[in-house]
Motif scaffolding. Structure first.
Motif, PDB file in Angstrom:
ATOM      1  N   ILE A  62       3.568   9.353 -10.211  1.00 51.15           N
ATOM      2  CA  ILE A  62       3.052   9.313 -11.580  1.00 51.15           C
ATOM      3  C   ILE A  62       2.027  10.419 -11.813  1.00 51.15           C
ATOM      4  N   LEU A  63       1.157  10.667 -10.843  1.00 53.62           N
ATOM      5  CA  LEU A  63       0.099  11.657 -11.046  1.00 53.62           C
ATOM      6  C   LEU A  63       0.558  13.089 -10.833  1.00 53.62           C
ATOM      7  N   LEU A  64       1.555  13.314 -10.004  1.00 52.07           N
ATOM      8  CA  LEU A  64       1.972  14.680  -9.695  1.00 52.07           C
ATOM      9  C   LEU A  64       2.426  15.457 -10.933  1.00 52.07           C
ATOM     10  N   PRO A  65       3.275  14.894 -11.807  1.00 50.79           N
ATOM     11  CA  PRO A  65       3.637  15.667 -13.017  1.00 50.79           C
ATOM     12  C   PRO A  65       2.448  16.002 -13.896  1.00 50.79           C
ATOM     13  N   PHE A  66       1.499  15.060 -14.000  1.00 49.15           N
ATOM     14  CA  PHE A  66       0.319  15.340 -14.820  1.00 49.15           C
ATOM     15  C   PHE A  66      -0.559  16.412 -14.194  1.00 49.15           C
ATOM     16  N   LEU A  67      -0.658  16.409 -12.882  1.00 43.41           N
ATOM     17  CA  LEU A  67      -1.424  17.460 -12.209  1.00 43.41           C
ATOM     18  C   LEU A  67      -0.749  18.819 -12.377  1.00 43.41           C
ATOM     19  N   LEU A  68       0.585  18.845 -12.272  1.00 40.75           N
ATOM     20  CA  LEU A  68       1.295  20.106 -12.483  1.00 40.75           C
ATOM     21  C   LEU A  68       1.168  20.580 -13.927  1.00 40.75           C
ATOM     22  N   LEU A  69       1.230  19.654 -14.867  1.00 44.89           N
ATOM     23  CA  LEU A  69       1.058  20.013 -16.277  1.00 44.89           C
ATOM     24  C   LEU A  69      -0.346  20.535 -16.545  1.00 44.89           C
ATOM     25  N   LEU A  70      -1.341  19.890 -15.952  1.00 46.10           N
ATOM     26  CA  LEU A  70      -2.715  20.365 -16.094  1.00 46.10           C
ATOM     27  C   LEU A  70      -2.870  21.766 -15.516  1.00 46.10           C
ATOM     28  N   SER A 109       0.828  -1.208   0.000  1.00 45.48           N
ATOM     29  CA  SER A 109       0.000   0.000   0.000  1.00 45.48           C
ATOM     30  C   SER A 109       0.866   1.263   0.000  1.00 45.48           C
ATOM     31  N   LEU A 110       1.959   1.273   0.753  1.00 44.83           N
ATOM     32  CA  LEU A 110       2.854   2.437   0.754  1.00 44.83           C
ATOM     33  C   LEU A 110       3.514   2.624  -0.602  1.00 44.83           C
ATOM     34  N   ILE A 111       3.943   1.526  -1.228  1.00 42.19           N
ATOM     35  CA  ILE A 111       4.561   1.626  -2.556  1.00 42.19           C
ATOM     36  C   ILE A 111       3.535   2.114  -3.573  1.00 42.19           C
ATOM     37  N   SER A 112       2.313   1.619  -3.492  1.00 42.56           N
ATOM     38  CA  SER A 112       1.296   2.061  -4.455  1.00 42.56           C
ATOM     39  C   SER A 112       0.960   3.536  -4.274  1.00 42.56           C
ATOM     40  N   ILE A 113       0.896   3.994  -3.026  1.00 42.88           N
ATOM     41  CA  ILE A 113       0.629   5.420  -2.794  1.00 42.88           C
ATOM     42  C   ILE A 113       1.775   6.279  -3.313  1.00 42.88           C
TER      43      ILE A 113
END
Length: 120
Positions: free
Chosen positions: A37-45, A27-31
């Motif tokens: 993975i999502l942070l760059p896409f959120l920053l790009l958005l 669970s820690l690795i998945s978080i």
């Protein structure tokens, strides 16, 4: 003395010690991976939306704001027209501090200065 049993330290230690370590690690690795993975896409958005709003604001809102400002400046003198009974504010005593009469021209120095005073 009564207290919530979920904050009992022995109970909390027991809950953590009975958890499966493999599930906790997964669970820690998945978080962490999800965040990486999502942070760059959120920053790009966020960057794309900021740029889009800036461009749209300049192309669509700026001319409308200029028109609204121009019309408000044109109608400013007519604000009290037709409403003669409205109590108007007296202008401040220092409101014309920096305005000069139209027919006078400043000659010489524009400030008071004693000729015999040493310059600092």
């Amino acid at each position: 003395m009564r207290f919530n049993s979920s904050f009992n330290s022995a109970h909390l230690k027991h809950r953590f010690s009975t958890m499966n370590p493999i599930i906790v690690m997964l669970s820690l690795i998945s978080i962490a991976m999800l965040a990486l993975i999502l942070l760059p896409f959120l920053l790009l958005l966020g960057l794309l939306s900021f740029i889009t709003f800036q461009v749209l604001g300049r192309t669509f809102l700026s001319p409308k704001m200029k028109q609204a400002y121009a019309s408000s400046q044109r109608n400013q003198g007519d604000m009290y027209q037709g409403n003669a009974d409205i109590q108007r504010e007296n202008p401040a005593s220092y409101a014309n501090m920096f305005t000069h009469p139209k027919n006078t021209h400043a000659r010489g120095r524009t400030f008071e200065h004693n000729a015999d005073e040493p310059l600092s």
